[in-house]
Design an enzyme around this catalytic site. Structure first.
Site, mmCIF file in Angstrom:
data_model
loop_
_atom_site.group_PDB
_atom_site.id
_atom_site.type_symbol
_atom_site.label_atom_id
_atom_site.label_comp_id
_atom_site.label_asym_id
_atom_site.label_seq_id
_atom_site.Cartn_x
_atom_site.Cartn_y
_atom_site.Cartn_z
ATOM 1 N N SER A 267 -9.757 72.588 74.702
ATOM 2 C CA SER A 267 -8.796 71.882 73.856
ATOM 3 C C SER A 267 -8.924 72.277 72.385
ATOM 4 O O SER A 267 -7.965 72.122 71.625
ATOM 5 C CB SER A 267 -8.968 70.364 73.991
ATOM 6 O OG SER A 267 -8.592 69.976 75.288
ATOM 7 N N ASP B 17 -5.863 64.453 80.172
ATOM 8 C CA ASP B 17 -6.904 65.456 80.441
ATOM 9 C C ASP B 17 -8.113 64.842 81.155
ATOM 10 O O ASP B 17 -8.677 65.445 82.071
ATOM 11 C CB ASP B 17 -7.338 66.060 79.104
ATOM 12 C CG ASP B 17 -8.494 67.029 79.211
ATOM 13 O OD1 ASP B 17 -8.337 68.061 79.887
ATOM 14 O OD2 ASP B 17 -9.558 66.762 78.616
HETATM 15 MG MG MG Z 1 -7.485 66.404 73.345
HETATM 16 ZN ZN ZN Z 2 -10.364 68.848 79.001
#
Ligand code: MG
Ligand code: ZN
Length: 381
Positions: free
Chosen positions: A102, A275
């Site tokens: 990320s 996520d």
């Molecule tokens: Mg993030």
């Molecule tokens: Zn992740």
């Protein structure tokens, strides 16, 4: 005779144990929605003007097409993201790896260069580059960051900080003092005031003119010129554990105040925990975070439709979990899923756009192209 008796005794116990296992599995592989929302279609109200004064950039962390569609199924076939008139894909790879993290993913958006995994606002050779948020500030636009995780976490941090490693949370927090970001709302308060170096960055922020807000309740009373919203010691709770409509409320607060600048604004809003549902291979976690993100998109579209000079772009930094939809029901809002990994994957992720110049965001683009288009549209250097 003894053998038969033994079997009669053991079978019920065995059957019961198997049922418990099934229930546990069902908890993570299946989501049954019970609360649905109405989706208004703002598409027809878009202004014909092609001037981009404001950009609202929404990042669904780990949001691939399955994650997007899981939200659509769960809300019985409709969602705000579904109403976006333009769509495309972005190619997420990092400079050194097909699979991005990320930090490199968000840095591609913030500086327009692919970099190594873990880098925050640095290019692939480790040199700090000005972010789009900093460029916008320099030109006199207002700027904001809103996230459902620590504001020092990789995605929001990449728009404001310059550090070689995403885990340098205290250094990242200190970087907030080196910029003029107008409004930021998220968690991560401990990185500001429980630090190894003893600095109290909350006090330093106040001295710099920020209203420091530590709860969502007190955000209501903030005047909103410069606001540091540090509403959790670390990360906010997942939706399933009671975060409530923090993302939608904080985003509306940011928009209400940033729009006062007649020169425009740049706002990044992150649905951070889609996520984490992927990393946990947890369908209900993904879907509930996706629905929360979608309702925030609704709030953003309501403003953009009315404003007419606001470009809204939604995308992801990467997909997480190799999530596939293996079953479900559009009529009742049931989603069933399977996963190929507990990590990120390298698939293309969707891009959605709304508002003036939205057509620029169709087709397959590099993640770094999104930065280039934003810079051009806001006439930034
Ligand atoms: Mg993030
Ligand atoms: Zn992740």
């Amino acid at each position: 005779m003894k053998k038969i008796l033994f079997l009669i005794l053991i079978i019920p116990v065995f059957a019961k144990a198997q049922n418990y296992t099934k229930i546990e599995e069902a908890d993570k592989t299946r989501y049954v929605n019970t609360s649905f929302y109405e989706v208004k279609n703002y598409t027809k109200k878009t202004s014909k003007k092609q001037v981009v004064k404001n950009i609202i950039f929404l990042i669904g962390d780990g949001m691939g097409t399955s994650q997007v569609y899981s939200g659509i199924i769960a809300n019985k076939g409709n969602s705000y993201i579904r109403t976006m008139p333009v769509s495309g894909f972005n190619k997420t790879n990092a400079s050194d790896d097909l699979i991005t993290d990320s930090a490199a993913g968000a840095t591609a958006f913030s500086i327009g260069e692919k970099t190594y995994n873990g880098a925050i606002g640095l290019d692939s050779s480790g040199i700090a580059k000005k972010t789009i948020l900093e460029s916008a500030e320099e030109k006199g636009l207002s700027t904001g960051l809103v996230a459902t995780c620590a504001i020092t976490h990789a995605t929001p941090a990449s728009f404001i900080a310059h550090q070689p490693d995403r885990n340098m949370y205290e250094e990242i927090a200190a970087d907030f003092l080196n910029t003029d970001v107008d409004i930021f709302i998220g968690g991560g308060r401990d990185h500001f005031n429980k630090r190894k170096d003893g600095r109290d960055l909350l006090l330093e922020l106040e001295n710099k003119g920020y209203e420091v807000v530590t709860t969502m309740d007190s955000l209501k009373f903030a005047k909103g010129n410069k606001v540091a919203g540090l509403i959790a010691p670390e990360h906010q709770a997942p939706i399933e554990l009671g975060r409530g409509d923090m993302l939608k409320t904080a985003s509306a607060f940011a928009i209400k105040n940033l729009k006062k600048n007649k020169d425009g604004f740049f706002l990044m809003i992150e649905g951070s925990q889609i996520d984490w549902g992927g990393h946990d291979n947890n369908v209900p976690y993904i879907v509930t975070e996706m629905l929360d993100f979608d309702q925030t998109i609704g709030e953003v579209l309501k403003f953009a439709a009315n404003d007419g000079e606001t470009l809204v772009v939604i995308t992801a930094d990467h997909e997480t979990g190799g999530f596939a939809i293996s079953g479900g029901d559009l009529n009742t809002g049931i989603v069933e899923g399977k996963f190929t990994t507990g990590n990120h994957t390298g698939v293309l992720v969707p891009v959605f756009a709304y508002g003036p110049q939205a057509e620029l965001f169709s087709g397959i683009m590099e993640n770094t192209d999104i930065y280039a288009k934003f810079m051009q549209l806001l006439e930034l250097k």
